[in-house]
Design an enzyme around this catalytic site. Structure first.
Site: not given
Length: 512
Positions: A56, A86, A198, A282, A285, A331, A417
């Protein structure tokens, strides 16, 4: 001279990331990293040119195109086309410090010797970092699985003389940027494009830098609480260590201990020791319980990020001893997405309770005798009326930002994916929530310092007094109205840089 960060792939710390990204420390590869990288590269070379097996990202396409075989003579071209395809992020660019941190983290991952990138490619990345060549990286476009693909592609393109980068604030194309700092483009070889993109380095960069800021914010919250407690003449009994030993959560214990230390020597507190007020609201405290819970969330986030800085997040990974390239899912950004979402929740709550203390300081129905909106000439002056509006606005925005991006997923790559982390959205939300929370705490600190001064000649505790004195170096006491935007920014910057905490620690010692 700031010490150089020497990368091994195994021992980078959150503090190191801050030094390089924020303080400008240089970075270099260690000799041990070079040995590991050569061994991993040999495995990649054999897979690319010595076998006919499908591997791959080496001799196959990407994502849904994994079944497409790439001939040997095009394996290098494949890596360049990967970066180009990309690099399609959109939106405003990431902050410079985040880009620097991501460059460092990507180099450290390659230094681990599990990606198979060549030494010279990694050294070029570090040379760009050290010479202040910063790729221009759009901040939108990562789904946080297969890593930060789009952002890392933009980060990598200048290495091959493409894309865009900034040098000395000037925006230029990748080739011109490299030439301007005396560098030449690299020609990618088998797997190197994939090795550059990646991974989870932008998410991890936000996490590392954000955690340093969040730690300082948590300490600033305790300082602000102590100063508000003084101004509102609240009780310190709720912070007694015996109470918190009965619910021994680490963050709660540490927060309470900080406030007790900051109040030591308080003439204000002593003056109302025997008053008839039974208990505080609050926001005073229960401050250790709220601040402490935020601290415990940050501790969880820090454990995750600390591991990620030195993790192998490439795909495929090179297993040198086994002489294998193995497809895997390291990844996937889910651990970081969860960590970043919890960071956002933690700082949002620190801001939320801070705004409630600011409301008590400015509201004459709640402040125990302080002038309305902390001004002596109300009507002509509005005092701290509008800063509380600003705090309310910021806290409200944080509520939206605290919705966890990590619970969303939209499948990508034609369903190949089919589950993603959306960790980049988590990171962007965390970054904005940090800024909002720093501004909110700055507003409380300024209001509390103003409130304490109405109780003169009585003085607050040593730590609270040190905080007020430091604040007055950034913002004079408000007498007649003036724009406070710059004052708020200055105090927020002092929270972010650690200057506020350092000034207080110089007086009382190290805070938890």
């Amino acid at each position: 001279m700031i010490a150089t960060a020497t990368l091994t792939g195994d021992d980078l710390r959150i503090e190191d990331v801050w030094r390089v990204a924020m303080d400008g420390a240089p970075a270099e590869l260690s000799d041990a990293a070079r040995v590991k990288m050569r061994a991993a590269r040999s495995v990649v070379e054999r897979a690319a040119h010595g076998t006919s097996e499908h591997t791959y990202g080496v001799n196959t396409g990407f994502g849904r195109f994994v079944s497409k075989s790439i001939p040997d003579e095009l394996t290098n071209e494949l890596q360049l086309r990967l970066l180009r395809s990309h690099a399609c992020g959109v939106g405003e660019p990431y902050p410079d410090e985040v880009v620097r941190a991501a460059m460092l983290l990507r180099a450290n991952t390659l230094a681990k010797g599990c990606s198979g990138a060549r030494i010279e490619t990694t050294e070029l990345l570090l040379d760009c970092l050290n010479r202040q060549l910063l790729p221009r990286v759009p901040s939108r476009g990562s789904v946080g699985a297969s890593g930060d693909l789009a952002p890392l592609a933009h980060l990598a393109l200048p290495l091959v003389g493409e894309g865009e980068a900034h040098v000395d604030g000037k925006r230029m194309n990748g080739a011109d940027a490299l030439a301007s700092v005396g560098l030449v483009p690299v020609e990618l070889e088998a797997k190197e494009g994939l090795s550059l993109i990646n991974g989870t380095q932008f998410m991890a960069a936000f996490g590392a830098l954000g955690l340093v800021r969040a730690r300082r914010l948590a300490q600033a919250a305790d300082i602000a609480c102590a100063l508000s407690l003084e101004a509102l003449q609240g009780s310190r009994t709720s912070f007694m260590p015996q109470i918190h030993a009965l619910r021994p959560l680490p963050g709660q214990r540490d927060s309470a201990a900080n406030v007790v230390r900051l109040l030591e020597g308080s003439a204000i507190n002593e003056s109302h020791r025997w008053c008839d007020k039974v208990q505080d609201a609050y926001s005073l405290r229960c401050a250790p319980q709220v601040h402490g819970a935020a601290r415990d969330l940050l501790e969880y986030a820090e454990r995750t990020v600390a591991v990620e800085l030195n993790a192998a997040t490439d795909n495929p990974l090179v297993l040198v001893d086994e002489e294998l390239l193995v497809s895997n899912g390291n990844f996937h950004g889910q651990p970081l997405a969860f960590a970043l979402d919890t960071l956002t929740m933690a700082v949002a709550e620190l801001a939320s309770i801070s705004e409630r203390r600011t409301e008590r300081l400015v509201n004459p129905s709640l402040s125990g005798g302080l002038p309305a909106f902390l001004t002596e000439d109300g009507g002509l002056n509005s005092g701290f009326m509008l800063p509380q509006y600003v705090a309310a606005s910021l806290v409200s925005e944080n509520k939206v930002l605290a919705h966890p991006a990590s619970v969303d997923s939209i499948p990508t790559s034609g369903g190949h994916e089919d589950h993603v982390s959306m960790g980049n959205a988590s990171a962007l939300e965390a970054w904005q929530a940090l800024a909002n929370s720093e501004w909110t705490l700055a507003i409380e600190l300024l209001a509390a310092a103003q409130g304490v001064e109405f109780l003169a000649p009585l003085e607050p505790g040593r730590g609270a007094a040190a905080a007020r004195a430091f604040l007055r170096t950034l913002s004079p006491r408000l007498v007649d109205d003036r724009p406070l935007a710059g004052d708020i920014d200055a105090v927020a910057a002092a929270i972010r840089s650690g200057a506020l905490v350092a000034a207080v620690e110089a007086e009382v010692g190290e805070l938890a």
